[in-house]
Design an enzyme around this catalytic site. Structure first.
Site, PDB file in Angstrom:
ATOM      1  N   SER A 121      60.008 -33.936  44.763  1.00  0.00           N
ATOM      2  CA  SER A 121      60.999 -33.661  45.779  1.00  0.00           C
ATOM      3  C   SER A 121      60.705 -32.346  46.480  1.00  0.00           C
ATOM      4  O   SER A 121      59.857 -31.576  46.041  1.00  0.00           O
ATOM      5  CB  SER A 121      62.386 -33.606  45.152  1.00  0.00           C
ATOM      6  OG  SER A 121      62.508 -32.417  44.402  1.00  0.00           O
ATOM      7  N   LYS A 122      61.416 -32.110  47.540  1.00  0.00           N
ATOM      8  CA  LYS A 122      61.235 -30.894  48.322  1.00  0.00           C
ATOM      9  C   LYS A 122      61.403 -29.643  47.468  1.00  0.00           C
ATOM     10  O   LYS A 122      60.646 -28.703  47.556  1.00  0.00           O
ATOM     11  CB  LYS A 122      62.229 -30.882  49.467  1.00  0.00           C
ATOM     12  CG  LYS A 122      62.338 -29.544  50.163  1.00  0.00           C
ATOM     13  CD  LYS A 122      63.379 -29.557  51.229  1.00  0.00           C
ATOM     14  CE  LYS A 122      63.921 -28.187  51.571  1.00  0.00           C
ATOM     15  NZ  LYS A 122      63.132 -27.047  51.204  1.00  0.00           N
TER      16      LYS A 122
END
Length: 513
Positions: free
Chosen positions: A266-267
């Site tokens: 994920s980011k």
RNA sequence: GGUCCGUUCGUCUAGGGGUUAGGACAGUAGAUUUUCAUUCUACCAACAGGGGUUCGAUUCCCCUACGGACUACCA
């Protein structure tokens, strides 16, 4: 099986910057299309108006272009099935939902969000293993299956908000063949009565996706594994719409996982571990605080697109040979869906860096020079293309990223303002200083300013002083560059030029005594 | 919890009923290099566990464990 034109599509949602996993999905689609002489289509799936993010679509287009993933047809380039953005195709979907209702495969549901919550709460309290709106629970809800026909009509006429749900059969085995996983079988009781049309008149992903894939004559659906659970639902839709004979082949790609621990990349992982998860830099707003945020991009971090593509291609696929370096054309040649692995891959920054170093070294100096020139311009330093090429030429073996050029090559443009203290303490002495001074004197008269000539002159001068070159070399470098390490010393001197070198030597001798 | 998917060196992976289980990245050591880097060489390091099937299983089957995805009027 009859021959079918290969048409694949990459269908992202413009809800933010394109994730690196999305880039890989796009890449695999592109590779398959090219490999099989097919068409690569880009469709924007923006049926959720609440999650629309300005700039996301432009970002997707730019990111794909930067990676060298060419769109043959679709958003941004047009084509026979335009528009390629689902919000602009909104009027097309309703008819298919109506058809499903007419054929008894879908129904109106008038339940309010509160009623749905209450239903789930009730189910949970009753310890129902999988609370969902399905063949059992729909009997207790307010929909066109339970309400009398005239009442349904009255609700509709009154403009009561409603959704259209798929009527999933109670007991049926749904099976389909996945190109990567083989037969996947799911019982219909595990599938809920998914909403097809939302109360705002927009289709959900599921309906829009199937309708568009059919209308656009998509032959292969290559997407992430997160879609595997809803694939049976999609199979059902193809069947109920009467399109089963032209249903695309499915391939569900393994996920990209966090480098450490577990879970989908994920980011936040990128921020935490210090590497980009996006192809390009992204300026957005924090979802919670509304504060502006900046997410790093591979491009801005100095990755060459060819390196990123090569690295990404190998995350979940390999050619079965020892070859690891592949150009896009070579990837197209070698690619096959059958060789995509089933298991998820963890993201490895080291490998990405290695690929980048490799491509950096293979890159012609002329193409690398602009990186250095750009940094020089920022510092107000003028430099010719030819000189920049020379410098990156000797530097590229020792850097990982183009932006390192400036930091590593600074001394080509600025005389050192400090000297490596450890090296000085160890090797600097009056004899060395004398030899260096002598070299400085001899330099302006150097017959040749090429590395070889400078080296010969150095050897002669030092030997005339009764010393060996090896005793002075290190200090020569230090006096000229300030540091103790760098590329071939006489190449460095040649680029600097005899006059500048002599000047710096005199400065060093004066400073260090 | 339920459904589905997965599991070979630290990481990406090859392989496949009988192999010294191969390669790459990282790590370590050495050679080369005036230095650092490059390059080269070597080393380190894996079939999740338990049952079957079989003469033989890491490979095929089952179970368990572990991991993941999904479980919205999000995609």
């Amino acid at each position: 099986m009859t021959e079918r034109k290969v048409r694949v599509r990459f269908a992202p949602s413009p809800t933010g910057p394109l994730h690196i996993g999305g880039v890989r999905t796009a890449l695999y689609n592109f590779l398959l299309a090219r490999k099989l002489g097919g068409t690569m289509i880009l469709r924007i799936e923006d049926t959720d108006q609440n999650r629309f993010v300005p700039g996301a679509e432009a970002y997707i287009l730019e990111a794909l272009a930067w990676c060298g993933i060419v769109i043959d047809e679709g958003q941004g380039v047009g084509g026979p099935h335009a528009p390629y953005k689902q919000s602009e195709r909104k009027p097309m979907y309703r008819a298919y939902a109506d058809q499903l209702i007419a054929d008894g495969f879908a129904y109106y549901a008038f339940d309010t969000p509160d009623e749905l919550d209450a239903m789930r709460a009730r189910l949970q309290a009753a310890k129902v293993p999988n609370p969902q709106y399905n063949s059992i629970t729909r009997a207790q809800m307010r929909n066109s299956l339970t309400l009398p026909e005239d009442e349904v009509q009255a609700l509709l006429d009154a403009g009561t908000p409603y959704v259209i749900r798929l009527k999933v059969p109670r007991k049926e085995e749904i099976r389909f063949q996945d190109m990567i996983r083989g037969w996947v079988v799911v019982h219909s009781s595990a599938v809920d009565d998914k909403v097809l049309m939302k109360s705002d008149g927009m289709p959900t992903y599921h309906l829009a996706n199937i309708v568009d894939d059919h209308l656009m004559d998509i032959s292969h659906v290559i997407r992430g594994e997160e879609w595997l659970p809803s694939a049976p639902l999609h199979v059902l839709l193809y069947r109920y719409l009467g399109w089963e004979s032209t249903m695309p082949q499915f391939a569900h790609l393994p996920l990209l996982l966090k480098p450490d621990g577990t879970g989908k990349l994920s980011k936040r992982d990128g921020d935490r571990l210090g590497f980009p998860v996006f192809p390009l830099e992204w300026r957005g707003l924090d979802a919670d605080t509304g504060e502006p945020t900046l997410s790093r991009g591979y491009r801005e971090d100095g990755y060459l697109p060819a390196a990123l593509v090569n690295f990404l291609a190998f995350l979940g696929w390999n050619p079965g040979t020892a070859q690891e370096i592949f150009s896009m054309d070579e990837l197209i040649q070698a690619f096959s869906i059958e060789r995509v692995s089933k298991s998820p891959a963890k993201f490895d920054q080291n490998k990405a860096k290695w690929f980048n170093e490799h491509y950096l070294r293979a890159q012609p100096n002329a193409e690398l020079a602009p990186y250095l020139l750009g940094a020089l311009a920022e510092h107000g330093i003028a430099c010719t293309q030819a000189k920049a090429e020379q410098i990156v030429g000797v530097m590229k073996e020792r850097v990982s990223f183009p932006q390192d050029f400036w930091q590593e090559a600074k001394y080509f443009f600025q005389a050192p303002d400090a000297y490596d203290e450890q090296a000085v303490a160890k090797k600097w002495n009056p004899q060395v200083a004398a030899a260096l001074a002598a070299y400085a004197e001899a330099l302006p008269g150097a017959a040749a300013a090429a590395a070889e000539g400078l080296k010969n002159l150095f050897n002669q001068t030092v030997e005339a002083q009764g010393m060996k070159p090896g005793q002075v070399l290190q200090m020569l470098r230090m006096a000229v560059t300030g540091g103790a390490a760098g590329p071939d010393l006489f190449e460095t001197l040649a680029i600097l030029g005899p006059g500048e070198v002599a000047q710096r030597l005199r400065t060093a001798v004066a400073t260090l005594g």
